[in-house]
Write a protein that holds these residues in place. Structure first.
Motif, PDB file in Angstrom:
ATOM      1  N   GLN A   1      11.919  -4.369  12.282  1.00 53.10           N
ATOM      2  CA  GLN A   1      11.291  -6.013  12.209  1.00 53.10           C
ATOM      3  C   GLN A   1      11.117  -6.307  13.612  1.00 53.10           C
ATOM      4  O   GLN A   1       9.990  -7.086  14.031  1.00 53.10           O
ATOM      5  CB  GLN A   1      12.060  -6.976  11.368  1.00 53.10           C
ATOM      6  CG  GLN A   1      11.419  -8.243  11.182  1.00 53.10           C
ATOM      7  CD  GLN A   1      10.165  -7.992  10.073  1.00 53.10           C
ATOM      8  OE1 GLN A   1      10.313  -7.538   9.084  1.00 53.10           O
ATOM      9  NE2 GLN A   1       9.116  -8.236  10.850  1.00 53.10           N
TER      10      GLN A   1
ATOM     11  N   TYR B   1      -6.051  -6.768   7.973  1.00 52.15           N
ATOM     12  CA  TYR B   1      -5.343  -7.911   7.435  1.00 52.15           C
ATOM     13  C   TYR B   1      -6.285  -9.088   7.821  1.00 52.15           C
ATOM     14  O   TYR B   1      -6.819  -9.295   8.875  1.00 52.15           O
ATOM     15  CB  TYR B   1      -3.943  -8.403   8.095  1.00 52.15           C
ATOM     16  CG  TYR B   1      -3.424  -9.791   7.351  1.00 52.15           C
ATOM     17  CD1 TYR B   1      -2.447  -9.322   6.077  1.00 52.15           C
ATOM     18  CD2 TYR B   1      -3.398 -10.838   7.751  1.00 52.15           C
ATOM     19  CE1 TYR B   1      -1.967 -10.329   5.423  1.00 52.15           C
ATOM     20  CE2 TYR B   1      -2.644 -11.823   7.154  1.00 52.15           C
ATOM     21  CZ  TYR B   1      -1.872 -11.497   6.015  1.00 52.15           C
ATOM     22  OH  TYR B   1      -1.389 -12.818   5.452  1.00 52.15           O
TER      23      TYR B   1
ATOM     24  N   THR C   1      -4.481  -1.178   2.802  1.00 49.66           N
ATOM     25  CA  THR C   1      -3.153  -1.061   2.959  1.00 49.66           C
ATOM     26  C   THR C   1      -3.006   0.704   2.908  1.00 49.66           C
ATOM     27  O   THR C   1      -3.828   1.166   2.100  1.00 49.66           O
ATOM     28  CB  THR C   1      -2.070  -1.678   2.383  1.00 49.66           C
ATOM     29  OG1 THR C   1      -2.210  -1.516   0.971  1.00 49.66           O
ATOM     30  CG2 THR C   1      -2.007  -3.202   2.558  1.00 49.66           C
TER      31      THR C   1
ATOM     32  N   HIS D   1      -0.081   4.178   3.293  1.00 53.57           N
ATOM     33  CA  HIS D   1       0.949   4.571   4.004  1.00 53.57           C
ATOM     34  C   HIS D   1       1.306   5.989   3.350  1.00 53.57           C
ATOM     35  O   HIS D   1       0.808   6.456   2.109  1.00 53.57           O
ATOM     36  CB  HIS D   1       2.452   3.859   3.453  1.00 53.57           C
ATOM     37  CG  HIS D   1       2.778   3.841   2.213  1.00 53.57           C
ATOM     38  ND1 HIS D   1       3.418   4.694   1.386  1.00 53.57           N
ATOM     39  CD2 HIS D   1       2.227   2.822   1.232  1.00 53.57           C
ATOM     40  CE1 HIS D   1       3.512   4.357   0.079  1.00 53.57           C
ATOM     41  NE2 HIS D   1       2.947   3.231   0.119  1.00 53.57           N
TER      42      HIS D   1
ATOM     43  N   LYS E   1       5.560   3.317   4.995  1.00 48.16           N
ATOM     44  CA  LYS E   1       5.894   2.055   4.059  1.00 48.16           C
ATOM     45  C   LYS E   1       6.707   1.140   4.496  1.00 48.16           C
ATOM     46  O   LYS E   1       6.496  -0.472   4.316  1.00 48.16           O
ATOM     47  CB  LYS E   1       6.039   2.621   2.627  1.00 48.16           C
ATOM     48  CG  LYS E   1       6.304   1.750   1.583  1.00 48.16           C
ATOM     49  CD  LYS E   1       7.003   2.341   0.511  1.00 48.16           C
ATOM     50  CE  LYS E   1       6.893   1.223  -0.888  1.00 48.16           C
ATOM     51  NZ  LYS E   1       7.299   1.833  -2.145  1.00 48.16           N
ATOM     52  N   ARG E   2       7.718   1.241   5.423  1.00 49.99           N
ATOM     53  CA  ARG E   2       8.765   0.207   5.772  1.00 49.99           C
ATOM     54  C   ARG E   2       8.012  -0.541   6.911  1.00 49.99           C
ATOM     55  O   ARG E   2       8.241  -1.547   6.892  1.00 49.99           O
ATOM     56  CB  ARG E   2      10.214   0.998   6.030  1.00 49.99           C
ATOM     57  CG  ARG E   2      11.112   1.496   4.949  1.00 49.99           C
ATOM     58  CD  ARG E   2      12.308   1.847   5.490  1.00 49.99           C
ATOM     59  NE  ARG E   2      12.347   3.075   6.256  1.00 49.99           N
ATOM     60  CZ  ARG E   2      12.479   4.271   5.824  1.00 49.99           C
ATOM     61  NH1 ARG E   2      12.721   4.507   4.383  1.00 49.99           N
ATOM     62  NH2 ARG E   2      12.546   5.298   6.317  1.00 49.99           N
TER      63      ARG E   2
ATOM     64  N   LEU F   1       4.735  -0.938   7.154  1.00 46.57           N
ATOM     65  CA  LEU F   1       3.877  -1.849   6.600  1.00 46.57           C
ATOM     66  C   LEU F   1       4.524  -3.127   5.870  1.00 46.57           C
ATOM     67  O   LEU F   1       3.963  -4.038   5.764  1.00 46.57           O
ATOM     68  CB  LEU F   1       3.123  -0.899   5.433  1.00 46.57           C
ATOM     69  CG  LEU F   1       2.005  -1.664   4.451  1.00 46.57           C
ATOM     70  CD1 LEU F   1       1.128  -2.264   5.441  1.00 46.57           C
ATOM     71  CD2 LEU F   1       1.630  -0.573   3.452  1.00 46.57           C
ATOM     72  N   THR F   2       5.689  -2.955   5.054  1.00 46.12           N
ATOM     73  CA  THR F   2       6.143  -3.997   4.434  1.00 46.12           C
ATOM     74  C   THR F   2       6.642  -5.012   5.452  1.00 46.12           C
ATOM     75  O   THR F   2       6.560  -6.088   5.325  1.00 46.12           O
ATOM     76  CB  THR F   2       7.399  -3.431   3.620  1.00 46.12           C
ATOM     77  OG1 THR F   2       6.961  -2.466   2.770  1.00 46.12           O
ATOM     78  CG2 THR F   2       8.148  -4.656   2.930  1.00 46.12           C
ATOM     79  N   ALA F   3       7.199  -4.658   6.638  1.00 42.38           N
ATOM     80  CA  ALA F   3       7.656  -5.566   7.547  1.00 42.38           C
ATOM     81  C   ALA F   3       6.572  -6.218   8.118  1.00 42.38           C
ATOM     82  O   ALA F   3       6.692  -7.343   8.592  1.00 42.38           O
ATOM     83  CB  ALA F   3       8.186  -4.759   8.722  1.00 42.38           C
TER      84      ALA F   3
ATOM     85  N   LEU G   1       3.700  -7.211   6.682  1.00 39.37           N
ATOM     86  CA  LEU G   1       3.069  -7.817   5.632  1.00 39.37           C
ATOM     87  C   LEU G   1       4.056  -9.216   5.771  1.00 39.37           C
ATOM     88  O   LEU G   1       3.604 -10.304   5.292  1.00 39.37           O
ATOM     89  CB  LEU G   1       2.913  -7.299   4.156  1.00 39.37           C
ATOM     90  CG  LEU G   1       1.884  -6.227   4.146  1.00 39.37           C
ATOM     91  CD1 LEU G   1       1.940  -5.416   2.918  1.00 39.37           C
ATOM     92  CD2 LEU G   1       0.329  -6.905   4.245  1.00 39.37           C
ATOM     93  N   GLU G   2       5.537  -9.004   5.641  1.00 41.83           N
ATOM     94  CA  GLU G   2       6.401 -10.070   5.691  1.00 41.83           C
ATOM     95  C   GLU G   2       6.132 -11.047   6.863  1.00 41.83           C
ATOM     96  O   GLU G   2       6.332 -12.249   6.620  1.00 41.83           O
ATOM     97  CB  GLU G   2       7.734  -9.415   5.443  1.00 41.83           C
ATOM     98  CG  GLU G   2       8.174  -8.967   4.239  1.00 41.83           C
ATOM     99  CD  GLU G   2       9.367  -8.286   4.021  1.00 41.83           C
ATOM    100  OE1 GLU G   2      10.155  -8.107   5.204  1.00 41.83           O
ATOM    101  OE2 GLU G   2       9.837  -7.642   3.115  1.00 41.83           O
TER     102      GLU G   2
ATOM    103  N   ARG H   1      -2.737   4.274  -2.543  1.00 42.90           N
ATOM    104  CA  ARG H   1      -1.830   5.040  -3.142  1.00 42.90           C
ATOM    105  C   ARG H   1      -2.181   5.758  -4.337  1.00 42.90           C
ATOM    106  O   ARG H   1      -1.766   5.770  -5.421  1.00 42.90           O
ATOM    107  CB  ARG H   1      -0.866   4.041  -3.578  1.00 42.90           C
ATOM    108  CG  ARG H   1       0.440   3.665  -2.500  1.00 42.90           C
ATOM    109  CD  ARG H   1       1.184   2.294  -2.920  1.00 42.90           C
ATOM    110  NE  ARG H   1       0.327   1.171  -2.766  1.00 42.90           N
ATOM    111  CZ  ARG H   1       0.812  -0.126  -2.817  1.00 42.90           C
ATOM    112  NH1 ARG H   1       2.110  -0.307  -3.009  1.00 42.90           N
ATOM    113  NH2 ARG H   1      -0.085  -0.956  -2.606  1.00 42.90           N
TER     114      ARG H   1
END
Length: 302
Positions: free
Chosen positions: A26, A68, A78, A80, A86-87, A89-91, A93-94, A160
């Motif tokens: 992060q 974005y 998106t 991955h 993926k991790r 990408l998730t970080a 987006l958060e 995906r």
């Protein structure tokens, strides 16, 4: 004496390799976003860049993971391939959902803009606008009752395994003409075999309708995109081919982005109804073959 072997298996190597903690990941994502919004050059394996004014792209090495829309606070693309992607990408987006980049008038941005000879702050040159996506267009007949329409096909995106593609028909004046255009779009070769064909029309006379086609709430999502773009006089269809993986709410973002990008590509002006790349009312009056222009009772358009 037999010494123990120092050769380890590939599985043991993977288990003992150093792992990046979620906190560290992060931090790396936040640093990449901060460099982007401060106007500094990207550095390291994670790179965030601004494309145009309100579009951000996030890369892991040379892989594009995220596109974005900062104005709408929504992901338009998106991707991955590996769990690490993926991790990350998730970080990202958060961080963006938490407000990263919401206030982009930071001291770093002013410093990047520099100062002029009189000691004032230069106005930064506005970045170029995001180019419109490519599209193809054709004319289709709706039979003797209605004027022909244009049918545009946008670019497809894949998330995906699920593929999304938009079609747009215009101009349509009434609900009856919109229903005829829907029949043409649903039978279009480009959407053959699609799992869902989500549709919505907003005719020039103010009537509108939508259809989920089995994708719950997708029709209302497409209608929201057309309303947000203030589009009228058109029929939109977004096809989805299910890829075997549930992607959650991201499917709604893709449905909306495909329709909005195609509207932008064909040159739609928000608030202006599609009046016609096929405006036959401005073509002038016709006459019987063999009749001279002078003998015609109505003027012929030049």
């Amino acid at each position: 004496v037999r010494r123990p072997s120092t050769v380890c298996s590939a599985q043991q190597a993977l288990e003992h390799r150093p792992r990046v903690s979620a906190t560290m990941r992060q931090k790396q994502v936040d640093e990449a976003l901060e460099r982007c919004f401060d106007g500094r050059k990207p550095s390291g394996k994670l790179k965030a860049t601004l494309i145009g004014i309100d579009v951000l792209e996030f890369h892991h090495y040379h892989h594009l993971l995220l596109r974005y829309d900062l104005a709408r606070r929504a992901a338009t693309f998106t991707w991955h391939e590996k769990p690490t992607d993926k991790r990350i990408l998730t970080a990202a987006l958060e961080a963006l959902a938490a407000g990263a980049g919401r206030d982009r008038s930071r001291p770093g941005a002013a410093a990047a803009a520099g100062s002029d000879d009189r000691g004032g702050t230069k106005r930064p040159r506005p970045p170029p606008s995001l180019p419109a996506e490519s599209f193809s267009e054709e004319r289709r007949s709706l039979g003797p009752r209605f004027d022909p329409i244009s049918v545009a096909r946008g670019e497809a995106i894949v998330d995906r395994g699920s593929r999304f593609l938009a079609l747009l028909a215009y101009p349509v004046s009434t609900a009856a003409q919109a229903e005829a255009a829907l029949t043409v779009l649903r039978a279009h070769a480009e959407v053959a075999g699609a799992t869902h064909r989500i549709t919505c029309y907003r005719a020039a006379d103010g009537t509108e309708a939508m259809d989920d086609d089995g994708e719950n709430r997708a029709g209302s999502s497409l209608r929201a995109a057309l309303r947000r773009a203030q589009a009228s006089g058109c029929v939109a269809l977004v096809a989805r081919w299910y890829g075997g993986v549930m992607i959650g709410k991201a499917r709604f973002a893709h449905i909306q982005s495909r329709a909005q990008e195609l509207l932008r590509s064909v040159g739609h002006t928000p608030g202006q109804p599609f009046a016609g790349q096929l405006a036959w009312s401005r073509a002038g009056a016709g006459r019987t073959l063999g009749e001279s222009a002078a003998a015609s009772s109505v003027p012929v358009a030049a």
